[in-house]
Motif scaffolding. Structure first.
Motif, short mmCIF file in Angstrom:
data_model
loop_
_atom_site.label_atom_id
_atom_site.label_comp_id
_atom_site.label_asym_id
_atom_site.label_seq_id
_atom_site.Cartn_x
_atom_site.Cartn_y
_atom_site.Cartn_z
N MET A 8 0.89 -1.12 0.09
CA MET A 8 0.10 0.11 -0.13
C MET A 8 0.90 1.28 0.04
N VAL A 9 1.15 1.81 -1.20
CA VAL A 9 2.19 2.79 -1.27
C VAL A 9 1.80 4.06 -1.89
N CYS A 10 0.54 4.13 -2.31
CA CYS A 10 0.11 5.35 -3.03
C CYS A 10 -1.53 5.72 -2.34
N SER A 11 -1.86 7.19 -2.68
CA SER A 11 -3.05 7.53 -2.56
C SER A 11 -4.20 6.54 -2.98
N ARG A 12 -4.06 6.05 -4.25
CA ARG A 12 -5.14 5.08 -4.78
C ARG A 12 -4.89 3.95 -4.08
N CYS A 13 -3.95 3.41 -3.55
CA CYS A 13 -3.82 2.28 -2.88
C CYS A 13 -4.68 2.38 -1.45
N LYS A 14 -4.46 3.67 -0.87
CA LYS A 14 -5.20 3.81 0.35
C LYS A 14 -6.68 3.61 0.10
N MET A 15 -7.10 4.29 -0.98
CA MET A 15 -8.59 4.19 -1.26
C MET A 15 -9.21 3.01 -1.52
N VAL A 16 -8.30 2.02 -2.18
CA VAL A 16 -8.86 0.85 -2.65
C VAL A 16 -8.73 -0.01 -1.25
N VAL A 17 -8.19 0.01 -0.40
CA VAL A 17 -7.92 -0.64 0.79
C VAL A 17 -8.95 -0.46 1.68
N ARG A 18 -9.33 1.03 1.72
CA ARG A 18 -10.19 1.36 2.51
C ARG A 18 -11.61 0.86 1.97
N SER A 19 -11.84 0.80 0.87
CA SER A 19 -13.09 0.31 0.00
C SER A 19 -13.15 -0.98 0.60
N GLU A 20 -12.00 -1.85 0.54
CA GLU A 20 -12.24 -3.37 0.48
C GLU A 20 -12.53 -3.56 2.35
N LEU A 21 -11.91 -2.84 2.84
CA LEU A 21 -12.29 -3.20 4.36
C LEU A 21 -13.58 -2.56 4.83
N GLU A 22 -14.24 -1.72 4.02
CA GLU A 22 -15.59 -1.30 4.41
C GLU A 22 -16.38 -2.32 3.89
N LYS A 23 -16.15 -2.73 2.67
CA LYS A 23 -17.03 -3.79 1.95
C LYS A 23 -17.09 -5.14 3.15
N GLY A 30 -8.88 5.32 10.10
CA GLY A 30 -7.75 6.23 9.43
C GLY A 30 -7.11 5.20 8.52
N VAL A 31 -6.33 5.57 7.70
CA VAL A 31 -5.81 5.00 6.62
C VAL A 31 -4.42 5.73 6.21
N GLU A 32 -3.11 5.27 6.39
CA GLU A 32 -2.03 5.62 6.17
C GLU A 32 -1.03 4.54 5.19
N LEU A 33 -0.02 5.06 4.61
CA LEU A 33 0.56 4.13 3.83
C LEU A 33 0.95 3.07 4.68
N GLY A 34 0.69 1.92 4.36
CA GLY A 34 1.01 0.60 5.06
C GLY A 34 0.26 0.24 6.06
N GLU A 35 -0.61 0.95 6.50
CA GLU A 35 -1.29 0.61 7.84
C GLU A 35 -2.69 1.23 7.84
N VAL A 36 -3.79 0.56 8.59
CA VAL A 36 -4.99 1.03 8.70
C VAL A 36 -5.42 0.94 9.98
N GLU A 37 -6.22 1.95 10.52
CA GLU A 37 -6.67 1.80 11.95
C GLU A 37 -8.27 1.44 11.66
N ILE A 38 -8.59 0.33 12.39
CA ILE A 38 -9.98 -0.04 12.23
C ILE A 38 -10.59 0.12 13.82
N LYS A 39 -11.83 0.13 13.94
CA LYS A 39 -12.46 0.45 15.44
C LYS A 39 -12.53 -1.12 16.09
N ASN A 40 -12.94 -2.11 15.50
CA ASN A 40 -13.04 -3.30 16.28
C ASN A 40 -12.17 -4.35 15.15
N PRO A 41 -11.51 -5.55 15.89
CA PRO A 41 -10.92 -6.36 15.11
C PRO A 41 -11.73 -7.45 14.37
N PRO A 42 -11.28 -7.70 13.25
CA PRO A 42 -12.09 -8.40 12.17
C PRO A 42 -12.23 -9.98 12.72
N THR A 43 -13.53 -10.40 12.50
CA THR A 43 -13.89 -11.87 12.78
C THR A 43 -13.07 -12.69 11.80
#
Length: 186
Positions: A8-23, A30-43
């Protein structure tokens, strides 16, 4: 909770990853290069689906500490080279040690052990790709590029560029960027 994601190395990458997490039904804080902060751990089911969907898109969830640290080193370097507004006032070793809270010697040894190359070489390759990008845009002079990327002189930039690419910046410019690489391929 933080998730670490490889490639995850660019702005577009951040947008795509955010979308997949929300799906996957995860609340993204929050989304930064290489890391994402989420509210609860995934099942477990969310984790499996997320791992599969990210893999299809060229990303990878990082589970172990060493891999996370390597990815943090890479994303810190990418951020410094490609997204910083001005050259950093500190040396790269100090930036990495401060940001990651590890001794630079440990980070350097770990990176070399896992990647088979040095942090310095990775940094030089990132800078070279940024120089290529800026040459293709043709908006800055070579001395402006040297200043923006924190080179001590145009001669040093040219020497390092030739060492990596086998050609001078002006010869590269004549090729119009046919030799550029994706950041994640470095």
């Amino acid at each position: 909770m933080k998730l670490y994601i490889k490639n995850m190395v660019c702005s577009r990458c951040k947008m795509v990853v955010r979308s997949e997490l929300e799906k996957a039904g995860l609340q993204v804080l929050g989304v930064e290069l290489g890391e994402v902060e989420i509210k609860n751990p995934p099942t477990n089911l969310q984790q499996m689906k997320l791992t599969a969907s990210l893999k299809q898109l060229g990303f990878e969830l990082i589970d172990d500490q060493k891999s996370r640290l390597i990815e943090q080193i890479k994303t810190t370097i990418i951020g410094q080279v490609h997204y910083a507004d001005a050259p950093a006032p500190l040396k790269l070793s100090a930036i990495l040690a401060d940001k990651l809270n590890y001794d630079y010697g440990y980070l350097s040894n770990l990176f070399s052990e896992v990647e088979g190359s040095t942090i310095e070489k990775y940094y030089i390759n990132q800078r070279t790709e940024k120089v290529k990008e800026l040459l293709v845009y043709n908006e800055l002079s070579l001395s402006q590029i040297a200043f923006q990327l924190g080179y001590s002189s145009v001669a040093y930039l040219s020497s390092q560029f030739k060492q990596v690419t086998g050609m001078t910046p002006s010869a590269f410019k004549k090729l119009q960027g046919n030799k550029r690489k994706n950041i994640e391929d470095l």
